[in-house]
Design a protein around this motif. Sequence first.
Motif, PDB file in Angstrom:
ATOM      1  N   GLN A   1     -10.249 -11.115  22.195  1.00 17.78           N
ATOM      2  CA  GLN A   1      -9.861 -12.408  22.744  1.00 17.78           C
ATOM      3  C   GLN A   1     -10.924 -13.464  22.472  1.00 17.78           C
ATOM      4  OE1 GLN A   1      -9.043 -11.562  26.865  1.00 17.78           O
ATOM      5  NE2 GLN A   1      -7.004 -10.799  26.414  1.00 17.78           N
ATOM      6  N   SER A   2     -11.682 -13.274  21.404  1.00 17.49           N
ATOM      7  CA  SER A   2     -12.782 -14.171  21.070  1.00 17.49           C
ATOM      8  C   SER A   2     -12.371 -15.194  20.018  1.00 17.49           C
ATOM      9  CB  SER A   2     -13.979 -13.367  20.537  1.00 17.49           C
ATOM     10  OG  SER A   2     -14.351 -12.359  21.430  1.00 17.49           O
ATOM     11  N   PHE A   3     -13.213 -16.213  19.869  1.00 12.25           N
ATOM     12  CA  PHE A   3     -13.119 -17.155  18.762  1.00 12.25           C
ATOM     13  C   PHE A   3     -14.265 -16.875  17.792  1.00 12.25           C
ATOM     14  CE2 PHE A   3     -10.898 -19.723  21.995  1.00 12.25           C
ATOM     15  CZ  PHE A   3      -9.781 -20.094  21.278  1.00 12.25           C
ATOM     16  N   ARG A   4     -14.049 -17.214  16.530  1.00 11.65           N
ATOM     17  CA  ARG A   4     -15.083 -17.119  15.506  1.00 11.65           C
ATOM     18  C   ARG A   4     -15.180 -18.460  14.796  1.00 11.65           C
ATOM     19  NH1 ARG A   4     -19.873 -15.145  13.647  1.00 11.65           N
ATOM     20  NH2 ARG A   4     -19.982 -15.305  11.375  1.00 11.65           N
ATOM     21  N   LEU A   5     -16.393 -19.048  14.767  1.00 10.17           N
ATOM     22  CA  LEU A   5     -16.651 -20.272  14.017  1.00 10.17           C
ATOM     23  C   LEU A   5     -17.349 -19.878  12.727  1.00 10.17           C
ATOM     24  CD1 LEU A   5     -16.019 -21.428  16.831  1.00 10.17           C
ATOM     25  CD2 LEU A   5     -17.809 -23.127  16.466  1.00 10.17           C
ATOM     26  N   THR A   6     -16.720 -20.177  11.588  1.00 11.37           N
ATOM     27  CA  THR A   6     -17.252 -19.716  10.313  1.00 11.37           C
ATOM     28  C   THR A   6     -17.058 -20.773   9.243  1.00 11.37           C
ATOM     29  OG1 THR A   6     -17.312 -17.804   8.822  1.00 11.37           O
ATOM     30  CG2 THR A   6     -15.139 -18.542   9.539  1.00 11.37           C
ATOM     31  N   TYR A   7     -17.334 -20.382   8.007  1.00  9.99           N
ATOM     32  CA  TYR A   7     -17.348 -21.330   6.890  1.00  9.99           C
ATOM     33  C   TYR A   7     -16.508 -20.808   5.734  1.00  9.99           C
ATOM     34  CZ  TYR A   7     -19.189 -23.894   2.832  1.00  9.99           C
ATOM     35  OH  TYR A   7     -19.307 -24.638   1.693  1.00  9.99           O
ATOM     36  N   GLY A   8     -15.670 -21.695   5.197  1.00 11.50           N
ATOM     37  CA  GLY A   8     -15.001 -21.440   3.940  1.00 11.50           C
ATOM     38  C   GLY A   8     -14.072 -20.245   3.915  1.00 11.50           C
ATOM     39  N   ALA A   9     -14.150 -19.502   2.806  1.00  8.25           N
ATOM     40  CA  ALA A   9     -13.216 -18.408   2.548  1.00  8.25           C
ATOM     41  C   ALA A   9     -13.336 -17.272   3.554  1.00  8.25           C
ATOM     42  CB  ALA A   9     -13.439 -17.869   1.133  1.00  8.25           C
ATOM     43  N   ALA A  10     -14.424 -17.207   4.309  1.00  4.42           N
ATOM     44  CA  ALA A  10     -14.573 -16.140   5.304  1.00  4.42           C
ATOM     45  C   ALA A  10     -13.466 -16.182   6.343  1.00  4.42           C
ATOM     46  CB  ALA A  10     -15.931 -16.253   5.994  1.00  4.42           C
ATOM     47  N   ALA A  11     -12.859 -17.356   6.535  1.00  4.07           N
ATOM     48  CA  ALA A  11     -11.804 -17.496   7.538  1.00  4.07           C
ATOM     49  C   ALA A  11     -10.517 -16.784   7.141  1.00  4.07           C
ATOM     50  CB  ALA A  11     -11.516 -18.981   7.780  1.00  4.07           C
ATOM     51  N   GLN A  12     -10.368 -16.442   5.867  1.00  3.83           N
ATOM     52  CA  GLN A  12      -9.115 -15.847   5.405  1.00  3.83           C
ATOM     53  C   GLN A  12      -8.868 -14.460   5.982  1.00  3.83           C
ATOM     54  OE1 GLN A  12      -9.261 -15.974   1.112  1.00  3.83           O
ATOM     55  NE2 GLN A  12      -9.387 -18.214   1.043  1.00  3.83           N
ATOM     56  N   ARG A  13      -9.906 -13.824   6.486  1.00  5.32           N
ATOM     57  CA  ARG A  13      -9.771 -12.472   7.016  1.00  5.32           C
ATOM     58  C   ARG A  13      -9.119 -12.456   8.394  1.00  5.32           C
ATOM     59  NH1 ARG A  13     -14.928  -9.945   6.504  1.00  5.32           N
ATOM     60  NH2 ARG A  13     -14.577  -8.563   8.235  1.00  5.32           N
ATOM     61  N   TYR A  14      -9.055 -13.608   9.067  1.00  2.00           N
ATOM     62  CA  TYR A  14      -8.562 -13.662  10.436  1.00  2.00           C
ATOM     63  C   TYR A  14      -7.101 -14.104  10.477  1.00  2.00           C
ATOM     64  CZ  TYR A  14     -13.550 -13.414  11.208  1.00  2.00           C
ATOM     65  OH  TYR A  14     -14.863 -13.026  11.179  1.00  2.00           O
ATOM     66  N   ALA A  15      -6.434 -13.727  11.546  1.00  2.00           N
ATOM     67  CA  ALA A  15      -4.993 -13.994  11.660  1.00  2.00           C
ATOM     68  C   ALA A  15      -4.693 -15.481  11.754  1.00  2.00           C
ATOM     69  CB  ALA A  15      -4.434 -13.256  12.879  1.00  2.00           C
ATOM     70  N   HIS A  16      -5.531 -16.221  12.458  1.00  2.17           N
ATOM     71  CA  HIS A  16      -5.280 -17.649  12.667  1.00  2.17           C
ATOM     72  C   HIS A  16      -6.567 -18.430  12.467  1.00  2.17           C
ATOM     73  CE1 HIS A  16      -1.366 -16.633  14.408  1.00  2.17           C
ATOM     74  NE2 HIS A  16      -1.995 -15.734  15.147  1.00  2.17           N
ATOM     75  N   SER A  17      -6.457 -19.615  11.889  1.00  2.00           N
ATOM     76  CA  SER A  17      -7.629 -20.471  11.702  1.00  2.00           C
ATOM     77  C   SER A  17      -7.187 -21.920  11.574  1.00  2.00           C
ATOM     78  CB  SER A  17      -8.422 -20.060  10.457  1.00  2.00           C
ATOM     79  OG  SER A  17      -7.665 -20.299   9.283  1.00  2.00           O
ATOM     80  N   ARG A  18      -8.103 -22.798  11.938  1.00  6.03           N
ATOM     81  CA  ARG A  18      -7.890 -24.236  11.740  1.00  6.03           C
ATOM     82  C   ARG A  18      -9.197 -24.864  11.274  1.00  6.03           C
ATOM     83  NH1 ARG A  18      -4.565 -27.283  16.350  1.00  6.03           N
ATOM     84  NH2 ARG A  18      -4.285 -28.728  14.599  1.00  6.03           N
ATOM     85  N   VAL A  19      -9.069 -25.867  10.421  1.00  2.98           N
ATOM     86  CA  VAL A  19     -10.236 -26.577   9.902  1.00  2.98           C
ATOM     87  C   VAL A  19     -10.854 -27.420  11.012  1.00  2.98           C
ATOM     88  CG1 VAL A  19     -10.975 -28.423   8.350  1.00  2.98           C
ATOM     89  CG2 VAL A  19      -9.448 -26.627   7.517  1.00  2.98           C
ATOM     90  N   LEU A  20     -12.187 -27.326  11.130  1.00  5.07           N
ATOM     91  CA  LEU A  20     -12.925 -28.178  12.058  1.00  5.07           C
ATOM     92  C   LEU A  20     -13.398 -29.450  11.364  1.00  5.07           C
ATOM     93  CD1 LEU A  20     -15.048 -25.507  13.968  1.00  5.07           C
ATOM     94  CD2 LEU A  20     -12.988 -26.698  14.770  1.00  5.07           C
ATOM     95  N   PHE A  21     -14.220 -29.295  10.321  1.00  6.64           N
ATOM     96  CA  PHE A  21     -14.702 -30.458   9.582  1.00  6.64           C
ATOM     97  C   PHE A  21     -15.361 -29.978   8.295  1.00  6.64           C
ATOM     98  CE2 PHE A  21     -18.100 -29.146  12.424  1.00  6.64           C
ATOM     99  CZ  PHE A  21     -19.216 -29.138  11.618  1.00  6.64           C
ATOM    100  N   THR A  22     -15.532 -30.895   7.366  1.00  5.25           N
ATOM    101  CA  THR A  22     -16.275 -30.643   6.124  1.00  5.25           C
ATOM    102  C   THR A  22     -17.562 -31.455   6.189  1.00  5.25           C
ATOM    103  OG1 THR A  22     -14.238 -30.284   4.861  1.00  5.25           O
ATOM    104  CG2 THR A  22     -16.237 -30.778   3.610  1.00  5.25           C
ATOM    105  N   ASP A  23     -18.684 -30.768   6.103  1.00  2.98           N
ATOM    106  CA  ASP A  23     -19.982 -31.417   6.284  1.00  2.98           C
ATOM    107  C   ASP A  23     -20.486 -32.027   4.984  1.00  2.98           C
ATOM    108  OD1 ASP A  23     -22.059 -32.266   7.827  1.00  2.98           O
ATOM    109  OD2 ASP A  23     -22.707 -30.274   8.442  1.00  2.98           O
ATOM    110  N   ARG A  24     -21.583 -32.802   5.096  1.00  4.95           N
ATOM    111  CA  ARG A  24     -22.224 -33.413   3.940  1.00  4.95           C
ATOM    112  C   ARG A  24     -23.724 -33.147   4.020  1.00  4.95           C
ATOM    113  NH1 ARG A  24     -18.332 -36.501   1.589  1.00  4.95           N
ATOM    114  NH2 ARG A  24     -19.805 -37.381   0.093  1.00  4.95           N
ATOM    115  N   CYS A  25     -24.372 -33.062   2.863  1.00  5.21           N
ATOM    116  CA  CYS A  25     -25.794 -32.730   2.782  1.00  5.21           C
ATOM    117  C   CYS A  25     -26.587 -33.867   2.151  1.00  5.21           C
ATOM    118  CB  CYS A  25     -26.007 -31.465   1.945  1.00  5.21           C
ATOM    119  SG  CYS A  25     -25.081 -30.038   2.526  1.00  5.21           S
ATOM    120  N   PHE A  26     -27.813 -34.018   2.600  1.00  2.00           N
ATOM    121  CA  PHE A  26     -28.715 -35.010   2.013  1.00  2.00           C
ATOM    122  C   PHE A  26     -30.160 -34.576   2.283  1.00  2.00           C
ATOM    123  CE2 PHE A  26     -26.881 -36.553   6.003  1.00  2.00           C
ATOM    124  CZ  PHE A  26     -27.992 -36.505   6.838  1.00  2.00           C
ATOM    125  N   PRO A  27     -31.113 -35.066   1.506  1.00  2.00           N
ATOM    126  CA  PRO A  27     -32.512 -34.624   1.664  1.00  2.00           C
ATOM    127  C   PRO A  27     -33.188 -35.287   2.857  1.00  2.00           C
ATOM    128  CG  PRO A  27     -32.338 -36.170  -0.151  1.00  2.00           C
ATOM    129  CD  PRO A  27     -30.943 -35.928   0.319  1.00  2.00           C
TER     130      PRO A  27
END
Length: 309
Positions: free
Chosen positions: A141-167
């Motif tokens: 009965q838990s939630f998992r917060l993950t990144y990218g293709a790793a979410a495909q292993r779970y029965a249900h998922s929804r996109v949270l956000f797409t981050d951006r990187c800078f120095p």
Amino acid sequence: MNTTLPPLRALQAFEAFGRLGSVSGAARALGVTPGAISQQLKQLEAHLGMPLLIKDGRRAALTPAARAYHDLISQGFERLMLAQSLIASQWQNGELTISGLPTLMQRWLNPRLLGFRATAGDVPIRMVATHREPDPQALGQSFRLTYGAAAQRYAHSRVLFTDRCFPVCSPGFLERYPDARDPAVLAGLPLIEIDWGPGYATVPRWEQWFDQAGTPARGLRPVAVHSLSGLAIEAAAAGQGAALAQASFVSADLESGRVLRLSDDDLPMPEPYLICWSPMTLARPAAREFLNWIMRETRPLRSPTVKEG
């Protein structure tokens, strides 16, 4: 080489030392003396018949072979901790368990949880920070917060956000290297790399950012490589080099002035962060409230062109 399993206490001391980077840190985490940690590390070296530590100035660091060994040991301890958390949560009425990538949990979710409590009240929350993806059948009965293709292993998922990187770097670093805002100069300065491991091959690297900035740089040799984005940000704040930081992880440090942004050029993460759950999870009102809350929280961060899964 001894093929039998080493003593569990020795492995525990080794895992803590490799994760925290010092004997004193491992001792505090395990509630023992630094001498006890050193003794257990020596016992493990004797059992394996090989050195695990090398001297780096006044500090000790893992050898290359020991780092590879630590990666595997850490996975085992993460699974033990996750299993313990799942079992414990079944004994605590109404507890909401959230598993996620360590820096995402620490630097993005944790500072926002007060907002969820304002909505849901005093729902007990168990936080499990681990790179290791739990077995979908053990998600319970838990939630998992993950990144990218790793979410495909779970029965249900929804996109949270797409981050951006800078120095980013510390104010002291910019004082030492006043021309660091120039990408051509930055390429030759101390750089801190982030490597989440082979399971996350699409995490942006410095070479990609330099390409985006129009200054291709090949053969870069970073002064340090961290498996946690949070550790890389801390290293940058300490003046050890410039780090390629994610906007969602470094906002508080920018506001406080601990780090400075070196360029307006940023690099989008190739994949989004997602929240995942099992068919059993949403049977609980607290879980439904959490999902609704986190989707409201991330709505401004989601691109309208991104399709939620």
